[in-house]
Design a protein around this motif. Structure first.
Motif, PDB file in Angstrom:
ATOM      1  N   THR A 137       5.305   4.856   3.062  1.00  0.00           N
ATOM      2  CA  THR A 137       4.416   4.158   2.198  1.00  0.00           C
ATOM      3  C   THR A 137       3.460   5.246   1.653  1.00  0.00           C
ATOM      4  N   VAL A 138       2.639   4.801   0.595  1.00  0.00           N
ATOM      5  CA  VAL A 138       1.582   5.644   0.068  1.00  0.00           C
ATOM      6  C   VAL A 138       0.369   5.247   0.526  1.00  0.00           C
ATOM      7  N   MET A 158      -0.928   9.043  -5.985  1.00  0.00           N
ATOM      8  CA  MET A 158      -0.415   9.970  -4.920  1.00  0.00           C
ATOM      9  C   MET A 158      -0.362  11.263  -5.421  1.00  0.00           C
ATOM     10  N   ASN A 159      -1.301  12.156  -4.657  1.00  0.00           N
ATOM     11  CA  ASN A 159      -1.398  13.683  -5.051  1.00  0.00           C
ATOM     12  C   ASN A 159      -0.153  14.346  -4.777  1.00  0.00           C
ATOM     13  N   ILE A 160       0.232  15.499  -5.647  1.00  0.00           N
ATOM     14  CA  ILE A 160       1.238  15.951  -5.573  1.00  0.00           C
ATOM     15  C   ILE A 160       1.698  16.678  -4.249  1.00  0.00           C
ATOM     16  N   MET A 161       0.730  16.747  -3.377  1.00  0.00           N
ATOM     17  CA  MET A 161       0.994  17.364  -2.166  1.00  0.00           C
ATOM     18  C   MET A 161       1.859  16.555  -1.269  1.00  0.00           C
ATOM     19  N   GLY A 194      -0.422   1.759  -1.046  1.00  0.00           N
ATOM     20  CA  GLY A 194       0.349   0.657  -0.736  1.00  0.00           C
ATOM     21  C   GLY A 194       1.825   0.500  -1.241  1.00  0.00           C
ATOM     22  N   ASP A 195       2.185   1.426  -2.277  1.00  0.00           N
ATOM     23  CA  ASP A 195       3.530   1.461  -2.702  1.00  0.00           C
ATOM     24  C   ASP A 195       4.566   1.952  -1.623  1.00  0.00           C
ATOM     25  N   ILE A 196       5.770   1.274  -1.424  1.00  0.00           N
ATOM     26  CA  ILE A 196       6.785   1.580  -0.536  1.00  0.00           C
ATOM     27  C   ILE A 196       7.567   2.760  -1.264  1.00  0.00           C
ATOM     28  N   ASN A 212       9.879   4.163  -6.336  1.00  0.00           N
ATOM     29  CA  ASN A 212       9.126   2.880  -5.698  1.00  0.00           C
ATOM     30  C   ASN A 212      10.162   2.011  -5.178  1.00  0.00           C
ATOM     31  N   ALA A 213      10.236   1.521  -3.989  1.00  0.00           N
ATOM     32  CA  ALA A 213      11.174   0.785  -3.506  1.00  0.00           C
ATOM     33  C   ALA A 213      11.124  -0.553  -4.045  1.00  0.00           C
ATOM     34  N   GLU A 214       9.809  -1.167  -4.363  1.00  0.00           N
ATOM     35  CA  GLU A 214       9.779  -2.298  -4.774  1.00  0.00           C
ATOM     36  C   GLU A 214      10.081  -2.728  -6.443  1.00  0.00           C
TER      37      GLU A 214
END
Length: 143
Positions: free
Chosen positions: A10-11, A22-25, A72-74, A97-99
């Motif tokens: 998850t993020v 989400m940051n590239i790292m 919150g993204d899976i 994005n799994a959703e």
């Protein structure tokens, strides 16, 4: 192999930057975790690497960012082995994005199998090469 996830997660809010995605790292980190799961499927287990004095080193990595991922993204990464040579492999990860199923990023990596003591490339063991050949999923021909 392409349908089996090599990473799921998850993020987290602390992985997001000042823009809110989400940051590239963290993309790189999640792709790295997928690397190790892919390697394990090929027989490049931590025990093998320790006992044989071998290692894997990325020599080229190309990432394409397609869609943002938010807190919150899976996330799910699938991986395809594109090429195996005597001492190197090339593979591609696809992060979704799994959703929603949307592709968030892709990453193509060339990695070299190496002798850690000599600090030089080394041929894959025949058993690993044979497993890799069974998992080979070449890129589709360009239309």
């Amino acid at each position: 192999m392409a349908t089996d996830a090599t990473y799921r997660g998850t993020v987290y809010p602390w992985q997001c930057d000042h823009v809110g995605h989400m940051n590239i790292m963290w993309y790189v980190g999640k792709f790295d975790e997928a690397n190790w799961n892919l390697f394990a499927r090929l027989g490049l287990m931590p025990s093998y690497l320790r006992e044989s004095g071998r290692g894997m080193a990325a020599v080229q990595q190309n990432i394409a960012y397609k869609r943002e991922l938010l807190a919150g993204d899976i996330v799910e990464v699938t991986s395809r082995l594109l090429e195996i040579r005597e001492k190197s492999i090339r593979f591609r990860h696809e992060m979704r994005n799994a959703e929603t199923g949307e592709v968030a990023a892709t990453c193509e990596i060339t990695a070299v199998h190496m002798d850690r003591q000599a600090r030089k490339s080394a041929p894959f063991a025949p058993a690993i090469r044979n497993v890799a050949l069974d998992h080979l999923d070449p890129e589709p021909a360009m239309a």
